[in-house]
Write an enzyme that holds these catalytic residues in place. Structure first.
Site, PDB file in Angstrom:
ATOM      1  N   SER A  80       0.812  -1.219   0.000  1.00  0.00           N
ATOM      2  CA  SER A  80       0.000   0.000   0.000  1.00  0.00           C
ATOM      3  C   SER A  80       0.841   1.262   0.000  1.00  0.00           C
ATOM      4  O   SER A  80       0.326   2.347  -0.265  1.00  0.00           O
ATOM      5  CB  SER A  80      -0.932   0.012   1.216  1.00  0.00           C
ATOM      6  N   HIS A 125      -2.573  -2.616  -6.000  1.00  0.00           N
ATOM      7  CA  HIS A 125      -3.003  -2.279  -4.638  1.00  0.00           C
ATOM      8  C   HIS A 125      -4.518  -2.393  -4.542  1.00  0.00           C
ATOM      9  O   HIS A 125      -5.256  -1.570  -5.081  1.00  0.00           O
ATOM     10  CB  HIS A 125      -2.543  -0.866  -4.283  1.00  0.00           C
ATOM     11  N   GLU A 140      -5.418  -0.010  -7.640  1.00  0.00           N
ATOM     12  CA  GLU A 140      -4.372   0.849  -8.193  1.00  0.00           C
ATOM     13  C   GLU A 140      -3.335  -0.055  -8.866  1.00  0.00           C
ATOM     14  O   GLU A 140      -2.775  -0.946  -8.213  1.00  0.00           O
ATOM     15  CB  GLU A 140      -3.706   1.672  -7.096  1.00  0.00           C
ATOM     16  N   ASN A 168      -3.733   6.423  -0.888  1.00  0.00           N
ATOM     17  CA  ASN A 168      -3.233   6.543   0.480  1.00  0.00           C
ATOM     18  C   ASN A 168      -2.702   7.937   0.791  1.00  0.00           C
ATOM     19  O   ASN A 168      -2.736   8.376   1.942  1.00  0.00           O
ATOM     20  CB  ASN A 168      -2.158   5.492   0.759  1.00  0.00           C
TER      21      ASN A 168
END
Length: 286
Positions: A118, A141, A153, A191
């Site tokens: 991540s 991800h 992702e 994130n």
């Protein structure tokens, strides 16, 4: 077209990644540090499937297909015929790279390796595999819970071949996901947005502006979020949130400095639902 897929790591993320590909019709092998852990994950997935059927996420046919296509194995040595392998082990660079070194000696030359990290840059992780393998290495991800969250992702490295990116994005779409291409930077896209939000939420509590419960309510009712920031941290664990923020703090500086209250929570063992206490207190299971 179905492919033989392997998933390394039978925790919540890894097991559900294995599940979505098994539902999509792929032959999937799942492994962990022990065969018992992988077997236990498949038992847990039966519960996920049953609950998902009740909520309309899966059908009985999906359950039969998933359990028929998914198998626990003893070790990475069983992955010698896999065409795609997804790594979903503990979020630690050295742990992940040890897995990649081993996979590099086992997998067919044309196999694709994808990391579910991540926050760790994918090019850094790819540096431990052979030069010939690096064009077939990238990041994917996923978001928790994987069986419900549509986004993936997809993160190419400096050397990832375009046809590999296209193949993996098609693989994700065929498994019911919506992939987006993201540049290989620490934290990727989601994130970076998420943790800026979480850091500010913790600051509001530190400053006495509002309680975690009221901030969660405000974000649900005022912003339309399905879950508030403190409930979210308690689910994904405060320790993982802190780790992600520390990685991004190193990369980007002060804007990602973790709040001292989050550090105190982690140091006190208030990890979240998993430990029975995080920002809130949870009754013991069973």
């Amino acid at each position: 077209m179905t492919k033989p897929i392997g998933v390394v790591g039978a925790g919540m993320m890894g097991s559900e990644i294995a599940l979505i590909f098994a539902v999509a019709g792929h032959s999937v092998l799942l492994t962990d540090q022990s065969r018992a852990a992988a077997d236990a994950a498949i038992v847990r997935l039966e519960t996920v499937l049953d609950r998902g059927i009740g909520r309309g996420f899966f059908s009985e046919a999906d359950k039969g297909r998933a359990l028929g296509n998914l198998r626990a194995v003893d070790s990475l040595d069983d992955f010698a015929d896999r065409q795609v392998v997804v790594e979903a082990v503990f979020e630690d660079q050295s742990v992940k790279q040890a897995v990649f070194r081993q996979l590099d000696t086992i997998l067919p030359a044309d196999a694709i390796i994808a990391s579910n990290t991540s926050t760790i840059p994918i090019s850094t992780l790819a540096s431990v595999v052979s030069a010939e393998r690096q064009s077939r290495f990238l990041g994917t991800h996923y978001f928790s819970p994987v069986h419900r969250m549509k986004l993936v992702e997809v993160i190419p490295t400096f050397d990832t071949a375009e046809e590999v990116v296209d193949e993996v994005m098609d693989l994700c779409r065929n498994a019911g996901k919506e992939p987006i291409r993201v540049k290989d930077v620490p934290g990727f896209a989601v994130n970076r947005v998420l943790h800026a939000f979480l850091i500010e939420a913790v600051k509001l509590v530190e400053e006495g502006v509002a309680t975690p419960e009221d901030i969660d309510k405000a974000c649900r009712l005022g912003l339309g979020h399905p879950v508030g920031p403190f409930d979210l941290m308690d689910v994904v664990t405060n320790s993982l949130s802190l780790q992600a923020q520390e990685i991004m703090h190193d990369a980007y500086g002060e804007r990602f400095r973790p709040g001292s209250l989050l550090k105190q929570k982690v140091a006190a063992g208030h990890i979240g639902r998993k430990s029975g206490r995080g920002w809130k207190v949870y009754p013991p299971k069973g």
